[in-house]
Design an enzyme around this catalytic site. Structure first.
Site, PDB file in Angstrom:
ATOM      1  N   GLY A  47       0.681  -1.227  -0.148  1.00  0.00           N
ATOM      2  CA  GLY A  47      -0.016  -0.014   0.039  1.00  0.00           C
ATOM      3  C   GLY A  47       0.808   1.199   0.112  1.00  0.00           C
ATOM      4  CD  GLU A 101       1.301   0.543   7.303  1.00  0.00           C
ATOM      5  OE1 GLU A 101       1.296   0.704   5.866  1.00  0.00           O
ATOM      6  OE2 GLU A 101       0.884  -0.525   7.910  1.00  0.00           O
ATOM      7  CG  ASP A 102      -1.366   1.707   3.188  1.00  0.00           C
ATOM      8  OD1 ASP A 102      -0.981   1.481   4.220  1.00  0.00           O
ATOM      9  OD2 ASP A 102      -1.962   0.835   2.400  1.00  0.00           O
ATOM     10  CG  ASP A 105      -8.747   0.327   9.784  1.00  0.00           C
ATOM     11  OD1 ASP A 105      -9.721   1.442  10.348  1.00  0.00           O
ATOM     12  OD2 ASP A 105      -9.255  -0.592   9.224  1.00  0.00           O
ATOM     13  CE  LYS A 133     -10.173   4.184   7.129  1.00  0.00           C
ATOM     14  NZ  LYS A 133     -10.804   2.570   6.736  1.00  0.00           N
ATOM     15  CG  PHE A 154     -12.595   0.731   2.499  1.00  0.00           C
ATOM     16  CD1 PHE A 154     -11.835  -0.148   3.449  1.00  0.00           C
ATOM     17  CD2 PHE A 154     -12.218   0.558   1.211  1.00  0.00           C
ATOM     18  CE1 PHE A 154     -10.842  -0.902   2.912  1.00  0.00           C
ATOM     19  CE2 PHE A 154     -11.286  -0.226   0.719  1.00  0.00           C
ATOM     20  CZ  PHE A 154     -10.504  -1.080   1.484  1.00  0.00           C
ATOM     21  CB  VAL A 155      -9.669   5.710   1.468  1.00  0.00           C
ATOM     22  CG1 VAL A 155     -10.771   6.775   2.188  1.00  0.00           C
ATOM     23  CG2 VAL A 155      -8.619   5.353   2.505  1.00  0.00           C
ATOM     24  CG  ASP A 161      -5.869  -3.085  -1.810  1.00  0.00           C
ATOM     25  OD1 ASP A 161      -5.234  -2.887  -0.593  1.00  0.00           O
ATOM     26  OD2 ASP A 161      -6.093  -4.242  -1.907  1.00  0.00           O
ATOM     27  NE  ARG A 167      -2.295  -2.729  -4.782  1.00  0.00           N
ATOM     28  CZ  ARG A 167      -2.469  -2.939  -3.027  1.00  0.00           C
ATOM     29  NH1 ARG A 167      -2.377  -1.846  -2.298  1.00  0.00           N
ATOM     30  NH2 ARG A 167      -2.560  -4.112  -2.571  1.00  0.00           N
TER      31      ARG A 167
HETATM   32  P1  IMP Z   1      -4.788  -1.998  10.944  1.00  0.00           P
HETATM   33  O1  IMP Z   1      -3.934  -2.991  11.130  1.00  0.00           O
HETATM   34  O2  IMP Z   1      -6.165  -2.275  11.140  1.00  0.00           O
HETATM   35  O3  IMP Z   1      -4.247  -0.684  11.292  1.00  0.00           O
HETATM   36  O4  IMP Z   1      -4.943  -2.016   9.187  1.00  0.00           O
HETATM   37  C1  IMP Z   1      -3.910  -1.619   8.475  1.00  0.00           C
HETATM   38  C2  IMP Z   1      -3.774  -1.967   6.854  1.00  0.00           C
HETATM   39  O5  IMP Z   1      -5.267  -2.283   6.435  1.00  0.00           O
HETATM   40  C3  IMP Z   1      -3.406  -0.976   5.997  1.00  0.00           C
HETATM   41  O6  IMP Z   1      -2.113  -1.208   5.934  1.00  0.00           O
HETATM   42  C4  IMP Z   1      -4.263  -1.124   4.786  1.00  0.00           C
HETATM   43  O7  IMP Z   1      -3.629  -2.382   4.140  1.00  0.00           O
HETATM   44  C5  IMP Z   1      -5.669  -1.806   5.371  1.00  0.00           C
HETATM   45  N1  IMP Z   1      -6.746  -0.797   5.343  1.00  0.00           N
HETATM   46  C6  IMP Z   1      -7.140  -0.276   6.599  1.00  0.00           C
HETATM   47  N2  IMP Z   1      -8.343   0.646   6.248  1.00  0.00           N
HETATM   48  C7  IMP Z   1      -8.338   0.583   4.601  1.00  0.00           C
HETATM   49  C8  IMP Z   1      -8.941   1.527   3.751  1.00  0.00           C
HETATM   50  O8  IMP Z   1      -9.763   2.311   4.321  1.00  0.00           O
HETATM   51  N3  IMP Z   1      -8.418   1.375   2.699  1.00  0.00           N
HETATM   52  C9  IMP Z   1      -7.584   0.301   2.206  1.00  0.00           C
HETATM   53  N4  IMP Z   1      -6.672  -0.325   3.036  1.00  0.00           N
HETATM   54  C10 IMP Z   1      -7.270  -0.126   4.346  1.00  0.00           C
END
Ligand code: IMP
Length: 179
Positions: A47, A101-102, A105, A133, A154-155, A161, A167
């Site tokens: 990402g 990081e992208d 979440d 977020k 969601f984005v 993606d 992407r």
């Molecule tokens: P976390 O472990 O819940 O913080 O999730 C992180 C990963 O979930 C990111 O690196 C993304 O790959 C994916 N992700 C979380 N939210 C989104 C979103 O809104 N769009 C796309 N990918 C997301």
């Protein structure tokens, strides 16, 4: 203009200009904070590839960059998940690390990954994420550089993606409200 990715519709959220302006600001701040430290940036694939590229282009202090993939499996940590990195060949000992990081979440990925990185004894670890977020955060995590705090929706786009697609755009789109 809205776009369709697989079965979902997305509406424009952050323009190319907004993204690039914010990345410039982050790069100026990081370059100043790491002056003389020769930091190592670690981009998390897939990402973050566009963000890492645009951020790194604007870093003005001598720095190196590497990319890794994270793989998770059930383990015995507090999160229940162990994260291993694939492709990290650098010696991290005494290095100042900036993770790129992208999006953060729930924070689960990063909060499980940081302890395994700490075992490699870097001098410091900071996280730079383009998107965050805050309302979705479930795992304690300190984020040092955040491009944009966004709502829990969601984005896609600019490297992010939906099921592998979406992407390839210069801007970021948010999922459309379903009525
Ligand atoms: P976390 O472990 O819940 O913080 O999730 C992180 C990963 O979930 C990111 O690196 C993304 O790959 C994916 N992700 C979380 N939210 C989104 C979103 O809104 N769009 C796309 N990918 C997301």
């Amino acid at each position: 203009m809205s776009i369709q990715v697989l079965d979902k519709t997305f509406v424009p959220y952050l323009s190319e200009q907004e993204i690039q302006d914010r990345i410039n600001q982050l790069a100026i701040q990081i370059s100043a904070d790491y002056e003389g430290k020769n930091p190592l940036f670690i981009g998390i694939l897939n990402g973050s590839f566009m963000f890492a590229s645009d951020l790194f282009k604007n870093i003005t202090t001598p720095s190196t960059i590497s990319f890794i993939k994270l793989a998770s499996y059930k383990g015995t940590t507090s999160t229940g998940t162990v994260i291993t990195s694939i492709g990290l060949e650098e010696n991290l000992q005494d290095k100042d690390i900036i993770i790129i990081e992208d999006i953060v979440d729930t924070g689960k990925t990063m909060s499980a990954f940081i302890p395994s990185l700490q075992q490699l004894q870097p001098a410091s670890i900071r996280i730079c994420t383009l998107l965050h977020k805050p309302d979705a955060l479930q795992f304690p995590l300190s984020l040092d550089y955040v491009g944009f705090n966004i709502p829990d929706k969601f984005v896609v786009g600019y490297g992010l993606d939906y099921d592998g697609y979406g992407r390839n755009s210069r801007e970021i789109f948010q999922i459309a409200q379903t009525s």
